[in-house]
Design a protein around this motif. Structure first.
Motif, PDB file in Angstrom:
ATOM      1  N   THR A  60       0.823  -1.200   0.000  1.00 21.27           N
ATOM      2  CA  THR A  60       0.000   0.000   0.000  1.00 21.27           C
ATOM      3  C   THR A  60       0.862   1.257   0.000  1.00 21.27           C
ATOM      4  O   THR A  60       0.574   2.218  -0.708  1.00 21.27           O
ATOM      5  CB  THR A  60      -0.952  -0.004   1.211  1.00 21.27           C
ATOM      6  OG1 THR A  60      -1.708  -1.206   1.184  1.00 21.27           O
ATOM      7  CG2 THR A  60      -1.893   1.180   1.198  1.00 21.27           C
ATOM      8  N   TRP A  80      -5.996  -0.402  -9.213  1.00 20.29           N
ATOM      9  CA  TRP A  80      -5.665  -0.604  -7.802  1.00 20.29           C
ATOM     10  C   TRP A  80      -6.861  -1.263  -7.123  1.00 20.29           C
ATOM     11  O   TRP A  80      -7.971  -0.730  -7.166  1.00 20.29           O
ATOM     12  CB  TRP A  80      -5.358   0.746  -7.167  1.00 20.29           C
ATOM     13  CG  TRP A  80      -4.724   0.680  -5.821  1.00 20.29           C
ATOM     14  CD1 TRP A  80      -5.349   0.839  -4.619  1.00 20.29           C
ATOM     15  CD2 TRP A  80      -3.345   0.473  -5.540  1.00 20.29           C
ATOM     16  NE1 TRP A  80      -4.440   0.734  -3.604  1.00 20.29           N
ATOM     17  CE2 TRP A  80      -3.197   0.507  -4.144  1.00 20.29           C
ATOM     18  CE3 TRP A  80      -2.218   0.235  -6.335  1.00 20.29           C
ATOM     19  CZ2 TRP A  80      -1.958   0.328  -3.518  1.00 20.29           C
ATOM     20  CZ3 TRP A  80      -0.997   0.069  -5.714  1.00 20.29           C
ATOM     21  CH2 TRP A  80      -0.873   0.109  -4.327  1.00 20.29           C
ATOM     22  N   THR A 116      -9.759  -2.306  -4.825  1.00 18.60           N
ATOM     23  CA  THR A 116     -10.530  -1.678  -3.747  1.00 18.60           C
ATOM     24  C   THR A 116     -11.605  -2.608  -3.201  1.00 18.60           C
ATOM     25  O   THR A 116     -12.098  -2.396  -2.099  1.00 18.60           O
ATOM     26  CB  THR A 116     -11.211  -0.374  -4.235  1.00 18.60           C
ATOM     27  OG1 THR A 116     -12.056  -0.680  -5.340  1.00 18.60           O
ATOM     28  CG2 THR A 116     -10.170   0.662  -4.633  1.00 18.60           C
ATOM     29  N   ASP A 117     -11.976  -3.615  -3.962  1.00 21.43           N
ATOM     30  CA  ASP A 117     -12.995  -4.581  -3.537  1.00 21.43           C
ATOM     31  C   ASP A 117     -12.567  -5.949  -4.064  1.00 21.43           C
ATOM     32  O   ASP A 117     -13.093  -6.449  -5.053  1.00 21.43           O
ATOM     33  CB  ASP A 117     -14.365  -4.180  -4.089  1.00 21.43           C
ATOM     34  CG  ASP A 117     -15.476  -5.078  -3.583  1.00 21.43           C
ATOM     35  OD1 ASP A 117     -15.249  -5.821  -2.603  1.00 21.43           O
ATOM     36  OD2 ASP A 117     -16.571  -5.061  -4.173  1.00 21.43           O
TER      37      ASP A 117
END
Length: 116
Positions: A13, A42, A44-45
């Protein structure tokens, strides 16, 4: 129809900005070798799975995110020729790679359906 080289990569991250910058630096090189598009995503889920999942595929560790990326090529020959040339290109050898390449996976895919 186009040809796609897809990538799945674990990235710390804290290295998000470095990763984005490495993509910005790589794009002109990919484009110069014939790529039509370069997309970086990127995670996210990206849920854990029971049998398989993106996190399991890259052996995701704490503090990492799954990145899903692809390059669009006009055809497989262009992609194959580009990868062969890039392996010898010092511009690629000197690039910042802010991820664990041993856990990166990639593959080539022939487009069989596309609608926009």
């Amino acid at each position: 129809m186009s040809y796609i080289t897809g990538f799945l990569t674990p990235v710390k991250t804290e290295n998000k900005d470095r990763y984005i910058e490495s993509a910005r630096v790589a794009w002109p090189l990919f484009k110069g070798y014939g790529a039509l598009a370069h997309v970086e995503n990127w995670g996210t889920d990206v849920p854990d799975g029971k049998l398989t999942s993106f996190p399991m595929a890259v052996k995701l560790e704490d503090g990492e995110v799954v990145v899903f990326s692809w390059l669009v090529w006009p055809d497989k020959k262009t992609a194959d020729d580009a990868w062969a040339k890039m392996e010898k290109d010092p511009a690629f050898a000197d690039m910042d790679m802010p991820f664990d390449g041993k856990r990166m996976m990639w593959g080539g895919f022939e487009t069989v359906f596309e609608e926009r």
